[in-house]
Design an enzyme around this catalytic site. Sequence first.
Site, PDB file in Angstrom:
ATOM      1  N   GLU A  64       0.855  -1.199   0.000  1.00 26.85           N
ATOM      2  CA  GLU A  64       0.000   0.000   0.000  1.00 26.85           C
ATOM      3  C   GLU A  64       0.880   1.234   0.000  1.00 26.85           C
ATOM      4  OE1 GLU A  64      -3.567   0.072   2.325  1.00 26.85           O
ATOM      5  OE2 GLU A  64      -3.592   2.282   2.378  1.00 26.85           O
ATOM      6  N   GLU A  89       4.484   5.255   3.772  1.00 27.19           N
ATOM      7  CA  GLU A  89       3.929   6.589   4.046  1.00 27.19           C
ATOM      8  C   GLU A  89       5.101   7.478   4.479  1.00 27.19           C
ATOM      9  OE1 GLU A  89       0.760   8.235   3.877  1.00 27.19           O
ATOM     10  OE2 GLU A  89       2.161   9.821   4.370  1.00 27.19           O
ATOM     11  N   ASP A 138      -2.491  11.940  -2.906  1.00 25.41           N
ATOM     12  CA  ASP A 138      -2.529  13.412  -2.885  1.00 25.41           C
ATOM     13  C   ASP A 138      -2.978  13.912  -4.253  1.00 25.41           C
ATOM     14  OD1 ASP A 138      -1.678  13.933  -0.243  1.00 25.41           O
ATOM     15  OD2 ASP A 138       0.378  13.452  -0.804  1.00 25.41           O
ATOM     16  N   LYS A 142      -4.405  21.819  -8.343  1.00 29.56           N
ATOM     17  CA  LYS A 142      -4.065  22.972  -9.195  1.00 29.56           C
ATOM     18  C   LYS A 142      -3.290  22.495 -10.422  1.00 29.56           C
ATOM     19  CE  LYS A 142      -3.831  26.322  -5.483  1.00 29.56           C
ATOM     20  NZ  LYS A 142      -2.941  26.921  -4.483  1.00 29.56           N
ATOM     21  N   THR A 212     -11.289   4.989   5.093  1.00 27.72           N
ATOM     22  CA  THR A 212     -10.420   5.626   6.090  1.00 27.72           C
ATOM     23  C   THR A 212     -11.057   6.940   6.542  1.00 27.72           C
ATOM     24  OG1 THR A 212      -9.250   6.917   4.450  1.00 27.72           O
ATOM     25  CG2 THR A 212      -8.387   4.696   4.919  1.00 27.72           C
ATOM     26  N   ARG A 213     -10.497   7.501   7.594  1.00 29.47           N
ATOM     27  CA  ARG A 213     -11.004   8.793   8.058  1.00 29.47           C
ATOM     28  C   ARG A 213     -10.775   9.853   6.990  1.00 29.47           C
ATOM     29  NH1 ARG A 213      -8.727   9.733  13.919  1.00 29.47           N
ATOM     30  NH2 ARG A 213      -9.455  11.819  13.424  1.00 29.47           N
TER      31      ARG A 213
END
Length: 235
Positions: A64, A89, A138, A142, A212-213
């Site tokens: 992951e 992460e 992410d 923009k 997930t949160r």
Amino acid sequence: MSDSKSRFAGGPLKTFGRRGGRPLSGRQRVLMDELLPNLRVPVDEPGALDPATLFTDADQVWLEIGFGGGEHVSGQAKANPQTGILASEVFFEGIAKLLGQIEDEGISNVRVWPEDARVMVDGLADDSIDRAFILFPDPWPKARHQKRRIIQPDFLDALARIIKPGGRLRFATDVRSYADEALERFLNHPAFGWTAQAANDWRLAPADHIETRYQMKKLGDIEPVYYDFIISAQS
Ligand SMILES: C[S@@+](CC[C@H](N)C(=O)[O-])C[C@H]1O[C@@H](n2cnc3c(N)ncnc32)[C@H](O)[C@@H]1O
């Protein structure tokens, strides 16, 4: 090689915004100092690590990328105890959160890469991963930042190298421009075959998805899409 900065000096752009957030609690600092070194994925030379060697009892190895608070990693690890999961992460608070879940819940089938996931992917052996997840990466909404998105053609090449033929990858996002761009890139890559047969296959959360949160905050501009791909052999 353990430092993503050295690997990417002058190389690919950063795909993440920040690594530090709120100060870690005392317990989180202890987890980072004492548990993380035991669980760290031992990435070394490019292509050298067979991750199956990290999990003596596992019959599959999953990956992951950008696990955020780690809820999907820990949920999948508990639901699939015969699977070893490599979890990557860069955000310190997220890493500490996953370590807390690992300790509290006695999870023994997760290893952690606390650096840029692209360095770990480069360090893995060919055809060594059964399944990969890139969930709500992410979005860099923009236009001038979109080149920082992690789904880039060269990264798809790297993923196609490490995922076994017949292995799978799931991508999810709730940002329309990323959903469109990523799907085009996956479909343009010869190794990724989209499994969707009907709209509900990508519109509805797959049965084994764990929210997930971060996902529940609904920060995007569309309902989530879930793209599942099967990897074909590379010629
Ligand atoms: C928007 S969050 C989503 C987190 C999680 N997947 C979820 O659905 O809750 C994306 C995460 O990816 C991480 N990330 C971005 N680029 C990364 C990279 N190159 N390697 C590892 N993690 C990365 C970020 O730090 C961030 O925590």
